[in-house]
Scaffold this motif. Structure first.
Motif, mmCIF file in Angstrom:
data_model
loop_
_atom_site.group_PDB
_atom_site.id
_atom_site.type_symbol
_atom_site.label_atom_id
_atom_site.label_comp_id
_atom_site.label_asym_id
_atom_site.label_seq_id
_atom_site.Cartn_x
_atom_site.Cartn_y
_atom_site.Cartn_z
ATOM 1 N N VAL A 351 1.024 -1.428 -0.320
ATOM 2 C CA VAL A 351 0.263 -0.083 -0.040
ATOM 3 C C VAL A 351 1.251 1.150 -0.172
ATOM 4 O O VAL A 351 0.042 2.310 -0.574
ATOM 5 N N ILE A 357 -6.518 -1.307 -1.656
ATOM 6 C CA ILE A 357 -6.543 -2.913 -1.578
ATOM 7 C C ILE A 357 -8.471 -2.213 -1.322
ATOM 8 O O ILE A 357 -9.378 -1.624 -1.192
ATOM 9 N N LEU A 376 -5.468 -6.671 -3.334
ATOM 10 C CA LEU A 376 -4.631 -5.657 -3.420
ATOM 11 C C LEU A 376 -4.491 -5.637 -5.248
ATOM 12 O O LEU A 376 -4.100 -6.369 -5.738
#
Length: 484
Positions: A351, A357, A376
């Motif tokens: 991330v 996400i 993801l």
């Protein structure tokens, strides 16, 4: 008293040497924990180097007679062990769920899979063949025989507590080798119960020992240095495998290594998207993602990536997560808090480097080691999750353009255990499966393990093959006898 309590009360918890339970040389113990609750399931004897020496003494003493035991008798013992495991399938399944965490439905699947190695190699035991031919030069005759390698040390992982043991023990017994098993400290109970099954199936004294321990290197190093040990078989991380190979090199010890994986799941633009999503869920979420064959890097052609990602996120979000012994659970806990933290750190790193996400991405609850099924997208090539084996319920999606780029991405790893391809073009499927650097390739299927097929990898994913007709060869030496 619960069913689980009754079962645990009957499972061996001491070191198993020969065909009997012993308290261990020092009397020290360690705790086995239920990963769904964090509660202690059992207290198990902690084997030491002294126990290892005793087990190797028994294995070496039994080797000659076991090798001379008729193949039909070795086959009969393996067949009987298969029958007993199947008869006691509910016990084995519940025990694995309690000590490892996997849902009961998956534990039952592992019992069937793990037991099948016993049946398969019971049949292979009577088919060990050599050959007798005339020398092409006419100078004599060539006799080739196959003989058991000898006493074997088998080191097994925690993620498949039964199957990873039977996949090693069964071919070793079929070949005529005695075996010492060092199970993972997280899940020793299943292997101890299997030792009891073999005793009841008529296995002679000394042929099998099981040594649970938290002192793995202290236990195994002296055995690896002992000239009586002739074979090492290991399933686990590449890092540990490399260390063991260095130790084995000092004695040129026969080895087989089933090591880490970083499986690519490649979805081409002509794939059946719904079928590919089904396959991705199967390949990613088997065993809560804690499998060396799990899809780790999901490469999707950019032409269909948005549709595929949305459908996969929807499916992953709908999975039921909870304790494995609760009816309807599809995703159990991870094995430990350390593993939970590792998974979370890989997601956080992705991330931080730009990944999005789509679902999940967090721990669930404060009790047990649960992590939400996660998808993801926009994962970058420099994210750790693309390079490291996540061993958890996280699907990392990376886009690509065209076949050449997809294959290059799939091969961009030091690992080469399993790979998955989705395409409706047979020529492409065969072309890509040949180009991908992997020991196993699934075409339009997300589960590829099969008792009758060779299991193993290339590059840093290991050496040798387990299961299939190839599996027994790892426990046999070839001898050439020159005749006049």
């Amino acid at each position: 008293m619960t069913t689980g309590s009754v079962l645990l009360a009957s499972v061996p918890t001491s070191v198993w040497i020969g065909n009997q339970q012993l308290p261990g040389s020092t009397g020290t113990t360690f705790e086995v924990v239920n990963p769904a609750t964090g509660n202690v399931l059992a207290v198990v004897a902690d084997a030491t180097a002294t126990d290892g020496a005793a087990a190797l003494d028994r294995a070496a003493a039994a080797q000659k007679d076991w090798a001379a035991t008729p193949a039909r008798e070795r086959s009969r013992i393996l067949r009987r062990a298969w029958e007993v495991v199947v008869e006691r399938r509910d016990e084995f399944a519940l025990l694995m769920t309690l000590e490892m965490g996997k849902p009961l439905i998956e534990s039952h699947g592992e019992v069937s899979y793990g037991a099948e190695f016993l049946r398969w190699f019971s049949e292979e035991a009577v088919r060990i063949n050599g050959r007798y031919t005339e020398s092409p030069s006419g100078s004599g005759k060539i006799l080739v025989t196959k003989e058991p390698v000898g006493p074997t040390l088998a080191i097994t992982p925690w993620n498949f507590p039964l199957a990873m043991g039977t996949r090693k023990i069964a071919p070793a017994f079929a070949a005529g080798c005695t075996v010492i098993v060092k199970p993972a400290a997280e899940t020793p109970l299943t292997m101890l119960l299997l030792a009891e099954v073999f005793r009841d199936a008529g296995l002679p004294d000394g042929v099998l020992s099981v040594l649970p321990t938290t002192q793995a290197s202290e236990l195994t190093a002296p055995m690896l240095a002992d000239p009586r040990l002739r074979k090492l078989t290991f399933t686990g991380s590449t890092a540990v495998g490399k260390t063991l190979l260095k130790l084995a090199a000092d004695r040129v010890l026969r080895t087989s290594m089933e090591l880490g994986g970083n499986a690519p799941f490649v979805v081409f633009d002509d794939a059946d998207i719904d079928a590919a999503v089904d396959g991705a869920v199967a390949a990613k979420m088997r065993n809560t993602g804690e499998a060396c064959t799990a899809a780790n890097r999901i490469y999707v052609d950019n032409a269909i990536r948005t549709e595929f990602s949305g459908k996969l996120a929807e499916r992953m979000a709908a999975l039921s997560i909870g304790p494995g012994d609760v009816e309807g659970t599809q995703v159990g806990p991870l094995i430990s808090d350390n593993q939970l933290r590792k998974v979370d750190s890989l997601v956080a790193d992705a991330v931080e480097k730009g990944a999005v996400i789509e679902t999940g991405g967090a721990q669930l609850g404060k009790i047990g080691y649960f992590y939400l099924p996660t998808v993801l997208t926009n994962v970058t090539a420099d994210a750790r999750i693309v390079k490291e084996e996540v061993f958890g319920p996280v699907a990392a999606i990376v886009g690509f353009d065209g076949e050449t780029e997809g294959v290059a991405a799939a091969n961009d790893t030091e690992y080469g255990l399993a790979a998955y391809i989705y395409t409706q073009n047979l020529d492409r499927a065969l072309r890509v499966s040949k180009a991908i650097e992997s020991g196993m390739v699934g075409i339009n299927r997300g589960i590829i393990s099969d008792v009758a097929a060779p299991f193993g990898g290339v590059k840093e994913s290991g050496l040798g093959r387990e299961s299939g007709s190839e599996g027994i060869a790892e426990y046999l030496e070839t001898k050439y006898i020159a005749l006049p």
